[in-house]
Scaffold this motif. Structure first.
Motif, PDB file in Angstrom:
ATOM      1  N   ALA A  48     -14.179  11.874  -2.615  1.00  0.00           N
ATOM      2  CA  ALA A  48     -13.624  13.089  -3.655  1.00  0.00           C
ATOM      3  C   ALA A  48     -12.323  13.653  -3.611  1.00  0.00           C
ATOM      4  CB  ALA A  48     -14.714  14.176  -3.683  1.00  0.00           C
ATOM      5  N   ALA A  49     -11.586  13.680  -4.795  1.00  0.00           N
ATOM      6  CA  ALA A  49     -10.453  14.093  -4.834  1.00  0.00           C
ATOM      7  C   ALA A  49     -10.378  15.526  -5.588  1.00  0.00           C
ATOM      8  CB  ALA A  49      -9.236  13.259  -5.357  1.00  0.00           C
ATOM      9  N   TYR A  50      -9.972  16.684  -5.210  1.00  0.00           N
ATOM     10  CA  TYR A  50     -10.474  18.032  -5.708  1.00  0.00           C
ATOM     11  C   TYR A  50      -8.988  18.042  -7.007  1.00  0.00           C
ATOM     12  CZ  TYR A  50     -10.550  22.958  -6.880  1.00  0.00           C
ATOM     13  OH  TYR A  50     -10.668  23.912  -7.560  1.00  0.00           O
ATOM     14  N   ASN A  51      -9.445  18.339  -7.959  1.00  0.00           N
ATOM     15  CA  ASN A  51      -8.716  18.723  -9.188  1.00  0.00           C
ATOM     16  C   ASN A  51      -7.349  17.780  -9.318  1.00  0.00           C
ATOM     17  OD1 ASN A  51      -7.937  20.567 -11.384  1.00  0.00           O
ATOM     18  ND2 ASN A  51      -6.624  21.717  -9.998  1.00  0.00           N
ATOM     19  N   SER A  52      -7.829  16.543  -9.358  1.00  0.00           N
ATOM     20  CA  SER A  52      -6.866  15.628  -9.412  1.00  0.00           C
ATOM     21  C   SER A  52      -7.321  14.217 -10.260  1.00  0.00           C
ATOM     22  CB  SER A  52      -6.025  14.908  -8.187  1.00  0.00           C
ATOM     23  OG  SER A  52      -6.927  14.460  -7.386  1.00  0.00           O
ATOM     24  N   ASP A  53      -6.403  13.201 -10.514  1.00  0.00           N
ATOM     25  CA  ASP A  53      -7.026  12.188 -11.072  1.00  0.00           C
ATOM     26  C   ASP A  53      -7.377  11.236 -10.297  1.00  0.00           C
ATOM     27  OD1 ASP A  53      -4.399  12.288 -13.736  1.00  0.00           O
ATOM     28  OD2 ASP A  53      -6.489  13.206 -13.634  1.00  0.00           O
ATOM     29  N   VAL A  54      -8.115  10.094 -10.393  1.00  0.00           N
ATOM     30  CA  VAL A  54      -8.412   9.215  -9.517  1.00  0.00           C
ATOM     31  C   VAL A  54      -7.605   8.518  -8.744  1.00  0.00           C
ATOM     32  CG1 VAL A  54      -9.363   6.792  -9.603  1.00  0.00           C
ATOM     33  CG2 VAL A  54     -10.402   8.555 -11.028  1.00  0.00           C
ATOM     34  N   ALA A  55      -7.502   8.297  -7.660  1.00  0.00           N
ATOM     35  CA  ALA A  55      -6.456   7.645  -6.559  1.00  0.00           C
ATOM     36  C   ALA A  55      -7.122   6.552  -6.262  1.00  0.00           C
ATOM     37  CB  ALA A  55      -6.302   8.602  -5.264  1.00  0.00           C
ATOM     38  N   THR A  56      -6.053   5.417  -5.995  1.00  0.00           N
ATOM     39  CA  THR A  56      -6.446   4.044  -5.733  1.00  0.00           C
ATOM     40  C   THR A  56      -6.139   3.692  -4.344  1.00  0.00           C
ATOM     41  OG1 THR A  56      -4.393   3.312  -6.661  1.00  0.00           O
ATOM     42  CG2 THR A  56      -6.274   3.120  -8.282  1.00  0.00           C
ATOM     43  N   THR A  57      -5.834   4.860  -3.765  1.00  0.00           N
ATOM     44  CA  THR A  57      -5.521   4.686  -2.348  1.00  0.00           C
ATOM     45  C   THR A  57      -6.157   5.644  -1.425  1.00  0.00           C
ATOM     46  OG1 THR A  57      -3.599   6.247  -2.243  1.00  0.00           O
ATOM     47  CG2 THR A  57      -3.053   3.845  -2.674  1.00  0.00           C
ATOM     48  N   THR A  58      -6.415   5.094  -0.121  1.00  0.00           N
ATOM     49  CA  THR A  58      -7.404   6.176   0.694  1.00  0.00           C
ATOM     50  C   THR A  58      -6.647   7.537   0.799  1.00  0.00           C
ATOM     51  OG1 THR A  58      -6.263   5.412   2.671  1.00  0.00           O
ATOM     52  CG2 THR A  58      -8.128   4.199   1.981  1.00  0.00           C
ATOM     53  N   LYS A  59      -5.343   7.553   0.934  1.00  0.00           N
ATOM     54  CA  LYS A  59      -4.627   8.955   0.999  1.00  0.00           C
ATOM     55  C   LYS A  59      -4.955   9.809  -0.099  1.00  0.00           C
ATOM     56  CE  LYS A  59      -0.722   7.243   1.588  1.00  0.00           C
ATOM     57  NZ  LYS A  59       0.784   7.268   1.766  1.00  0.00           N
ATOM     58  N   GLY A  60      -5.290   9.742  -1.362  1.00  0.00           N
ATOM     59  CA  GLY A  60      -5.531  10.264  -2.328  1.00  0.00           C
ATOM     60  C   GLY A  60      -6.933  11.183  -2.449  1.00  0.00           C
ATOM     61  N   TYR A  61      -7.556  10.852  -1.444  1.00  0.00           N
ATOM     62  CA  TYR A  61      -8.906  11.484  -1.209  1.00  0.00           C
ATOM     63  C   TYR A  61      -8.987  12.615  -0.348  1.00  0.00           C
ATOM     64  CZ  TYR A  61     -10.195   8.076  -4.660  1.00  0.00           C
ATOM     65  OH  TYR A  61     -10.363   7.128  -5.954  1.00  0.00           O
ATOM     66  N   ASP A  62      -9.769  13.753  -0.623  1.00  0.00           N
ATOM     67  CA  ASP A  62      -9.951  14.960   0.261  1.00  0.00           C
ATOM     68  C   ASP A  62     -11.139  14.864   1.199  1.00  0.00           C
ATOM     69  OD1 ASP A  62      -9.087  16.356  -2.443  1.00  0.00           O
ATOM     70  OD2 ASP A  62      -7.691  16.116  -0.746  1.00  0.00           O
ATOM     71  N   TYR A  63     -12.231  14.265   0.692  1.00  0.00           N
ATOM     72  CA  TYR A  63     -13.318  14.153   1.414  1.00  0.00           C
ATOM     73  C   TYR A  63     -14.051  12.572   1.210  1.00  0.00           C
ATOM     74  CZ  TYR A  63     -12.825  19.047   0.909  1.00  0.00           C
ATOM     75  OH  TYR A  63     -12.126  20.429   0.863  1.00  0.00           O
ATOM     76  N   TRP A  64     -14.907  12.441   2.402  1.00  0.00           N
ATOM     77  CA  TRP A  64     -15.469  11.031   2.407  1.00  0.00           C
ATOM     78  C   TRP A  64     -17.001  11.160   2.835  1.00  0.00           C
ATOM     79  CZ3 TRP A  64     -12.760   6.498   1.376  1.00  0.00           C
ATOM     80  CH2 TRP A  64     -11.461   6.661   1.134  1.00  0.00           C
ATOM     81  N   GLY A  65     -17.639  10.194   2.479  1.00  0.00           N
ATOM     82  CA  GLY A  65     -19.134  10.084   2.837  1.00  0.00           C
ATOM     83  C   GLY A  65     -18.983   9.243   4.209  1.00  0.00           C
ATOM     84  N   GLN A  66     -20.201   9.032   4.498  1.00  0.00           N
ATOM     85  CA  GLN A  66     -20.300   8.102   5.900  1.00  0.00           C
ATOM     86  C   GLN A  66     -20.609   6.542   5.435  1.00  0.00           C
ATOM     87  OE1 GLN A  66     -22.784   9.322   4.030  1.00  0.00           O
ATOM     88  NE2 GLN A  66     -24.443   7.852   4.251  1.00  0.00           N
ATOM     89  N   GLY A  67     -20.504   6.217   4.273  1.00  0.00           N
ATOM     90  CA  GLY A  67     -20.771   4.936   4.010  1.00  0.00           C
ATOM     91  C   GLY A  67     -22.092   4.285   4.153  1.00  0.00           C
ATOM     92  N   THR A  68     -22.149   3.341   3.183  1.00  0.00           N
ATOM     93  CA  THR A  68     -23.768   2.773   3.104  1.00  0.00           C
ATOM     94  C   THR A  68     -23.088   1.117   3.017  1.00  0.00           C
ATOM     95  OG1 THR A  68     -25.575   2.221   1.940  1.00  0.00           O
ATOM     96  CG2 THR A  68     -23.741   2.820   0.444  1.00  0.00           C
ATOM     97  N   GLN A  69     -23.964   0.344   3.734  1.00  0.00           N
ATOM     98  CA  GLN A  69     -23.751  -1.125   3.924  1.00  0.00           C
ATOM     99  C   GLN A  69     -24.271  -2.000   2.724  1.00  0.00           C
ATOM    100  OE1 GLN A  69     -22.009  -2.864   6.537  1.00  0.00           O
ATOM    101  NE2 GLN A  69     -22.081  -4.669   5.078  1.00  0.00           N
ATOM    102  N   VAL A  70     -23.299  -2.697   2.179  1.00  0.00           N
ATOM    103  CA  VAL A  70     -23.934  -3.778   1.300  1.00  0.00           C
ATOM    104  C   VAL A  70     -23.523  -4.978   1.801  1.00  0.00           C
ATOM    105  CG1 VAL A  70     -23.641  -4.624  -1.259  1.00  0.00           C
ATOM    106  CG2 VAL A  70     -23.631  -2.086  -0.695  1.00  0.00           C
ATOM    107  N   THR A  71     -24.436  -5.895   1.607  1.00  0.00           N
ATOM    108  CA  THR A  71     -24.553  -7.342   2.431  1.00  0.00           C
ATOM    109  C   THR A  71     -24.931  -8.332   1.257  1.00  0.00           C
ATOM    110  OG1 THR A  71     -24.664  -6.649   4.667  1.00  0.00           O
ATOM    111  CG2 THR A  71     -24.934  -8.921   4.040  1.00  0.00           C
ATOM    112  N   VAL A  72     -24.161  -9.345   0.770  1.00  0.00           N
ATOM    113  CA  VAL A  72     -24.577 -10.212  -0.202  1.00  0.00           C
ATOM    114  C   VAL A  72     -24.536 -11.607   0.252  1.00  0.00           C
ATOM    115  CG1 VAL A  72     -24.019 -10.973  -2.372  1.00  0.00           C
ATOM    116  CG2 VAL A  72     -23.286  -8.814  -2.009  1.00  0.00           C
ATOM    117  N   SER A  73     -25.734 -12.155   0.430  1.00  0.00           N
ATOM    118  CA  SER A  73     -25.740 -13.731   1.121  1.00  0.00           C
ATOM    119  C   SER A  73     -25.573 -14.709   0.140  1.00  0.00           C
ATOM    120  CB  SER A  73     -27.208 -13.696   1.708  1.00  0.00           C
ATOM    121  OG  SER A  73     -28.110 -13.606   0.965  1.00  0.00           O
ATOM    122  N   SER A  74     -25.127 -15.893   0.426  1.00  0.00           N
ATOM    123  CA  SER A  74     -24.906 -16.560  -0.416  1.00  0.00           C
ATOM    124  C   SER A  74     -26.114 -17.882  -0.693  1.00  0.00           C
ATOM    125  CB  SER A  74     -23.660 -17.677  -0.189  1.00  0.00           C
ATOM    126  OG  SER A  74     -23.709 -17.985   1.254  1.00  0.00           O
TER     127      SER A  74
END
Length: 124
Positions: free
Chosen positions: A98-124
């Protein structure tokens, strides 16, 4: 401040679909640009998709354009990432940010808050 919790990841076969959710708690969710970024093993975290708070415009990495769709429900304080036609190269930990009061950022530095992440695994 906002707290972010992702869900919806899992193990799927190539060609399948998944929908990730990111639930936000805290104030003024509607004033945050929201993004999904991912990190594969041994690689840097990369932008996947984002949605503005002001005009609801959406942005996508070229690698997912046409397959992934980002959306948000401000009434539920939730942002979603619908992923279709998944490929093995989509395998990664997916983070909501999440980035407060700004437009979408395409780099990690542009975000203020982060979640813990969720794993996605795609098998062939």
């Amino acid at each position: 401040q906002v707290q972010l919790v992702e869900s919806g990841g899992g193990l799927v076969q190539a060609g399948a679909s998944l929908r990730l959710s990111c639930a936000a708690s805290g104030r003024a969710f509607s004033r945050y640009a929201m993004g999904w970024l991912r990190q594969a093993p041994g690689k840097e975290r990369e932008f996947v998709a984002g949605i503005n708070w002001s005009d609801q415009n959406t942005y996508y990495a070229d690698s997912v354009k046409g397959r992934f769709t980002i959306s948000r429900d401000n009434a539920k304080n939730t942002v979603y990432l619908k992923m279709n036609s998944l490929r093995p190269e989509d395998t990664a930990v997916y983070y909501c940010a999440a980035a407060y009061n700004s437009d979408v950022a395409t780099t990690t530095k542009g975000y203020d808050y982060w979640g813990q992440g969720t794993q996605v695994t795609v098998s062939s």
